[in-house]
Design a protein around this motif. Structure first.
Motif, mmCIF file in Angstrom:
data_model
loop_
_atom_site.group_PDB
_atom_site.id
_atom_site.type_symbol
_atom_site.label_atom_id
_atom_site.label_comp_id
_atom_site.label_asym_id
_atom_site.label_seq_id
_atom_site.Cartn_x
_atom_site.Cartn_y
_atom_site.Cartn_z
ATOM 1 N N LYS A 1 38.426 29.588 39.188
ATOM 2 C CA LYS A 1 38.259 31.017 38.916
ATOM 3 C C LYS A 1 39.080 31.832 39.903
ATOM 4 N N GLU A 2 39.598 32.936 39.424
ATOM 5 C CA GLU A 2 40.401 33.810 40.274
ATOM 6 C C GLU A 2 39.744 35.177 40.365
ATOM 7 N N TYR A 3 39.689 35.694 41.594
ATOM 8 C CA TYR A 3 39.013 36.969 41.831
ATOM 9 C C TYR A 3 39.922 37.890 42.645
ATOM 10 N N TYR A 4 39.658 39.183 42.567
ATOM 11 C CA TYR A 4 40.286 40.128 43.480
ATOM 12 C C TYR A 4 39.601 39.997 44.837
ATOM 13 N N GLY B 1 32.591 35.820 44.037
ATOM 14 C CA GLY B 1 33.688 36.654 44.508
ATOM 15 C C GLY B 1 33.185 37.846 45.304
ATOM 16 N N ASN C 1 38.024 44.220 49.436
ATOM 17 C CA ASN C 1 36.580 44.088 49.305
ATOM 18 C C ASN C 1 35.822 45.272 49.900
ATOM 19 N N TYR D 1 45.284 44.782 39.543
ATOM 20 C CA TYR D 1 44.454 44.957 40.736
ATOM 21 C C TYR D 1 44.426 46.430 41.144
ATOM 22 N N ASP E 1 41.733 35.672 45.355
ATOM 23 C CA ASP E 1 40.912 34.533 45.767
ATOM 24 C C ASP E 1 40.810 33.544 44.611
ATOM 25 N N GLN F 1 34.133 41.131 44.530
ATOM 26 C CA GLN F 1 34.268 42.403 43.831
ATOM 27 C C GLN F 1 33.718 42.350 42.405
ATOM 28 N N LEU F 2 32.610 41.629 42.229
ATOM 29 C CA LEU F 2 31.962 41.572 40.920
ATOM 30 C C LEU F 2 30.534 42.112 40.941
ATOM 31 N N GLU G 1 26.504 37.593 43.358
ATOM 32 C CA GLU G 1 27.552 37.346 42.365
ATOM 33 C C GLU G 1 28.699 36.555 42.984
#
Length: 317
Positions: A46-49, A301, A55, A81, A13, A303-304, A299
């Motif tokens: 920003k980049e997220y898993y 994303g 998720n 990942y 993401d 997965q944080l 938070e």
């Protein structure tokens, strides 16, 4: 053997925070939208898993479950990942296409937390319709599953994988979770085929409404078709649980703060599945789901976020 199977997308993401209010940038002339040619300035990138399967599996990992996660990814999935998931005890059983990239979700989010998103399926979109669970899972592993959730793929891939799973496991609870692709990838015969092999349908207010507007089906119709429950998620207004005998409203768990909603629905699903896997009632499991959803929105994303101690979670009221 793992008792939970999570099937769906794994993605990255990419989120751009932009100045201002997206709605105010849309040009209107006499109350109608005129030609659109928009440009935004980003405060940050920003980049997220992410991804539905990623998720949901993440939330289950926080709850000390050890689910199997099945998806189709590209060469950018390993090692970071994959290691991120495996550190939580998640069993990763993905198909990796070495010459492709994993799915990516791009979004711009304004100061009011409104979003515009673009989904780029990449390897997932090219190959998922022809993928099979047995490419990475054994028949023994499939037979050991107690709860399986099939989250957004294409309509064809979801139908194929639910049927494949049912071929080897007729006793497990199957959750059919078409989510935002319900209006894109399904016609009525395909939808009914998925429902006929499932126990629970889950969707948000928009998706429940689409069942009626697009397919002429209401919640009562779904229950008459053999589903044990229909779950409607309503964000800050909680969840409604429909069964043949009852309609139960579960209030939302109060978040400490609201940061953004990416992945909140997936977090809810992780709590729901964890509760059901331990023999809790649908209402108790949904309550745990609303807790996980609330922690997620605190938070950025999907997965944080982190969760409270097991004792506090066990005593949720």
């Amino acid at each position: 053997m793992a008792k939970i199977l999570v099937v769906g997308s794994i993605s990255f993401d990419v989120l751009f925070d932009v100045h201002g209010d997206i709605k105010k940038e849309i040009p209107l002339r006499d109350g109608a939208i005129s030609n659109i040619n928009l440009m935004f300035t980003a405060n940050s990138k920003k980049e997220y898993y992410g991804g539905t399967a990623g998720n949901i599996a993440y939330g289950l990992g926080l709850l000390k479950e050890k689910p199997i996660v099945f998806s189709l990814v590209g060469r950018d999935f390993t090692p970071d990942y994959q290691e991120h998931l495996e550190k939580l005890g998640i069993i990763v059983k993905v198909i990796e296409k070495e010459n492709e990239f994993s799915a990516t979700y791009y979004a711009i989010s304004d100061e009011a937390k409104q979003q515009i998103g673009i989904w780029q399926p990449n390897a997932y979109g090219k190959w998922i319709d022809n993928a099979t669970l047995l490419e990475t899972l054994s028949k023994t592993e499939l037979k050991a599953v107690k709860i399986a959730i099939f989250s957004p793929g294409t309509g064809i891939s979801t139908r194929n994988m639910i049927k494949e799973f049912r071929k080897y496991n007729k006793r497990a609870t199957v959750i059919f979770d078409p989510s935002q692709v319900l209006s894109i990838f399904y016609d009525k015969p395909l939808l009914l085929e998925c429902i006929s092999n499932s126990n629970i349908f889950i969707g948000n207010e928009t998706e429940i409404a689409q069942l009626n507007t697009l397919f002429g089906l209401n919640v009562h119709d779904l229950l008459e078709l053999g589903l044990e429950a229909v779950i409607e998620t309503k964000g800050e207004n909680g969840v409604v649980l429909y069964t043949k005998n009852n309609t139960i409203e579960v209030p939302a768990f109060k978040a400490i703060r609201f940061t953004e909603a990416t992945g909140a629905g997936d977090a809810f699903r992780s709590g729901l599945i964890s509760g059901l896997s331990h023999g809790k009632s649908l209402e108790e499991s949904a309550r745990l789901g609303t807790y996980m959803g609330a922690k997620s929105v605190e938070e950025l994303g999907g997965q944080l976020y982190t969760i409270d101690s097991a004792e506090k979670i066990t005593n949720l009221k």
